[in-house]
Design a protein around this motif. Structure first.
Motif, short mmCIF file in Angstrom:
data_model
loop_
_atom_site.label_atom_id
_atom_site.label_comp_id
_atom_site.label_asym_id
_atom_site.label_seq_id
_atom_site.Cartn_x
_atom_site.Cartn_y
_atom_site.Cartn_z
N MET A 1 0.91 -1.32 0.05
CA MET A 1 0.03 -0.04 -0.10
C MET A 1 0.72 1.19 0.00
O MET A 1 1.66 1.56 0.98
N THR A 2 0.74 2.21 -0.92
CA THR A 2 1.46 3.48 -1.13
C THR A 2 0.77 4.57 -0.23
O THR A 2 -0.52 4.26 0.19
N ALA A 3 1.36 5.43 0.01
CA ALA A 3 0.92 6.45 1.05
C ALA A 3 -0.42 7.08 0.25
O ALA A 3 -1.26 7.53 0.89
N THR A 4 -0.18 7.43 -1.10
CA THR A 4 -1.31 7.89 -1.71
C THR A 4 -2.57 7.07 -1.80
O THR A 4 -3.50 7.65 -1.48
N THR A 5 -2.37 5.78 -1.82
CA THR A 5 -3.87 5.04 -1.60
C THR A 5 -4.35 5.22 -0.22
O THR A 5 -5.31 5.20 -0.19
N SER A 6 -3.46 5.07 0.70
CA SER A 6 -4.11 5.36 2.06
C SER A 6 -4.61 6.75 2.27
O SER A 6 -5.75 6.70 2.93
N GLN A 7 -4.12 7.80 1.90
CA GLN A 7 -4.57 9.02 2.22
C GLN A 7 -5.78 9.33 1.44
O GLN A 7 -6.65 10.27 1.66
N GLN A 8 -6.22 8.81 0.27
CA GLN A 8 -7.33 8.93 -0.41
C GLN A 8 -7.55 10.42 -0.71
O GLN A 8 -8.37 11.23 -0.11
N PRO A 9 -6.58 10.97 -1.69
CA PRO A 9 -6.73 12.51 -1.96
C PRO A 9 -7.88 13.07 -2.14
O PRO A 9 -8.82 12.33 -2.43
N LEU A 10 -7.95 14.30 -1.73
CA LEU A 10 -9.39 15.12 -1.66
C LEU A 10 -9.91 15.21 -3.28
O LEU A 10 -9.20 15.34 -4.21
N ARG A 11 -11.22 14.61 -3.27
CA ARG A 11 -11.79 14.52 -4.64
C ARG A 11 -13.06 15.59 -4.50
O ARG A 11 -13.70 15.73 -3.66
N ALA A 12 -13.12 15.75 -5.70
CA ALA A 12 -14.44 16.75 -6.00
C ALA A 12 -15.77 15.93 -5.68
O ALA A 12 -15.98 14.70 -5.82
N PRO A 208 -6.07 -1.92 6.49
CA PRO A 208 -4.78 -2.31 5.80
C PRO A 208 -3.63 -1.81 6.13
O PRO A 208 -2.26 -2.25 6.15
N ALA A 209 -3.62 -0.43 6.64
CA ALA A 209 -2.27 0.17 7.01
C ALA A 209 -1.88 -0.44 8.06
O ALA A 209 -0.59 -0.35 8.48
N LEU A 210 -2.52 -1.13 9.17
CA LEU A 210 -1.82 -1.68 10.32
C LEU A 210 -0.86 -2.99 9.84
O LEU A 210 0.04 -3.27 10.42
N HIS A 211 -1.41 -3.58 8.82
CA HIS A 211 -0.57 -4.62 8.32
C HIS A 211 0.84 -4.32 7.79
O HIS A 211 1.89 -4.85 8.18
N HIS A 212 0.83 -2.99 7.12
CA HIS A 212 1.79 -2.49 6.73
C HIS A 212 2.70 -2.02 7.87
O HIS A 212 4.07 -1.88 7.59
N CYS A 213 2.32 -1.39 8.90
CA CYS A 213 2.94 -1.03 9.97
C CYS A 213 3.85 -2.10 10.67
O CYS A 213 4.88 -1.85 11.02
N THR A 214 3.16 -3.32 10.63
CA THR A 214 3.80 -4.38 11.28
C THR A 214 5.13 -4.99 10.48
O THR A 214 5.86 -5.62 11.00
N GLU A 215 5.08 -4.41 9.13
CA GLU A 215 6.16 -4.86 8.10
C GLU A 215 7.46 -4.21 8.56
O GLU A 215 8.52 -4.46 8.06
N GLY A 216 7.26 -3.00 9.20
CA GLY A 216 8.41 -2.09 9.36
C GLY A 216 9.20 -1.55 8.20
O GLY A 216 10.23 -1.00 8.19
#
Length: 290
Positions: A1-12, A208-216
Motif C-alpha cells: 500500500m502506498t501513501a497515496t492509496t492510504s490518504q485517499q486524496p481530496l476529490r470533487a 490495511p495500514a496496520l498490516h504495513h505498520c507491522t512490516e516495518g
C-alpha cells in the motif's frame, strides 16, 4: 500500500473544502501546539500537499478559517504564518480528552439529562444548544430533553458554560428506572446504525495500514500521509459516540474494534509522522511564502 492509496486524496464531490479544513485543524492539533502554537504558511502548504491539497486551495481554506476566527495571522521572523485562536485551542484541548483518553461508560455511571427551554426571540441559542449537545454526543429523548452517559456530566457542564449557554439549561444525573427496555430505548435516542456504518468505514479504510505498520517498511513520509487523515477521520467519532455502555449496544459492537485499531495505528505511526512533520516545519518555517 502506498501513501497515496492510504490518504485517499481530496476529490470533487466529497466536500473538498470541508475536508481540507479538517486536515488543517488536525495539523494544528498534532503539531502546532508543540511549536509555540504557530505554523508558517509555507509549512502548512507543504504538509497539505503531502495530503493531497494544492497550494491555492490550502491558502484559500486558511483564509476562510481566519475569517471564522479559527486561525489568527501572525508573522515570525519575517515569515507569514498562523496560530490557533484561543477558542480553537479550547476545542483542541477538549478533543485531546475525547480522542486519546476516551472511557466507555458502564450502567453504574448512570445518565446525565439536559433540559432546556429557549425563548422564540433567541432561536439562535436553541440552534447553538442543539449543536453543542450533538457535538458532546448527547442523544435526544424528547423535544428539549437530551441525555448521555453520566460520566459526561462534568464535560457537558463545562462546555455549555464556556459557550455561555448555561442560562437556558438544567442538568440532572440519575438512573433509568422504568418502563421500557433500555437497549431498545437507546436505539431511539441514538442512531446506532449510522454509528456502526461510520466505524465500519474507518475499519475498512485503515485496517490495511496496520498490516504495513507491522512490516516495518513505512517511511516517515508514508506514515505522515496515513496518520493525519486517520486522526482526522477518527476525531469525529468520539463526539458522535459518547461511549455508551456495552450492555445497551448490539453484540460485537464494532466501535470497540475501531477504537483498538486507532490505538494501534497511533502507537505505530505517530513517531514516524512526527519526524516528517518536523522536517517540513523546520525546513520551511523561515522561508517566505510565495
Amino acid at each position: 500500500m502506498t501513501a497515496t492509496t492510504s490518504q485517499q486524496p481530496l476529490r470533487a464531490g466529497e466536500g473538498r473544502d470541508t475536508r481540507l479544513a479538517q486536515l488543517i485543524v488536525s495539523l494544528f492539533g498534532l503539531y502546532a501546539r508543540a511549536e509555540g502554537n504557530w505554523l508558517s504558511v509555507a509549512s502548512l502548504v507543504a504538509m497539505s500537499a503531502d495530503l493531497g491539497g494544492d497550494g491555492q486551495a490550502t491558502r484559500s481554506s486558511i483564509s476562510r478559517m481566519k475569517r471564522r476566527g479559527i486561525l489568527l495571522s501572525e508573522r515570525h521572523g519575517g515569515a507569514a504564518g498562523y496560530s490557533a485562536s484561543a477558542s480553537t485551542l479550547d476545542v483542541l484541548a477538549e478533543g485531546d480528552v475525547r480522542i486519546f483518553e476516551r472511557r466507555r461508560a458502564t450502567l453504574e455511571d448512570g445518565w446525565v439529562l439536559v433540559v432546556f427551554s429557549v425563548p422564540e426571540a433567541e432561536r439562535d441559542k436553541r440552534h447553538a444548544l442543539r449543536a453543542s449537545l450533538t457535538r458532546l454526543g448527547f442523544g435526544t429523548a424528547a423535544s428539549g430533553v437530551w441525555l448521555a452517559p453520566g460520566n459526561l456530566a462534568a464535560e457537558a457542564r463545562h462546555a455549555l458554560q464556556r459557550r455561555d449557554l448555561h442560562h437556558y439549561v438544567d442538568i440532572f444525573t440519575g438512573d433509568y428506572l422504568a418502563f421500557g427496555d433500555l437497549r431498545t430505548e437507546v436505539t431511539a435516542w441514538w442512531d446506532l446504525d449510522e454509528l456502526a456504518a461510520l466505524y465500519a468505514d474507518f475499519l475498512q479504510r485503515f485496517r490495511p495500514a496496520l498490516h504495513h505498520c507491522t512490516e516495518g517498511t513505512l517511511t516517515p513520509h508514508e506514515a505522515f500521509c496515513i496518520f493525519v487523515p486517520m486522526v482526522t477521520q477518527w476525531r469525529q467519532l468520539p463526539y458522535r459516540d459518547p461511549g455508551l455502555p456495552l450492555a445497551v449496544l448490539p453484540p460485537a459492537w464494532n466501535g470497540e474494534a475501531a477504537g483498538e485499531l486507532f490505538d494501534a495505528l497511533h502507537d505505530a505511526l505517530a513517531p514516524l509522522a512526527q519526524r516528517h512533520a518536523m522536517r517540513l516545519i523546520h525546513g520551511t518555517a523561515t522561508k517566505p511564502s510565495r
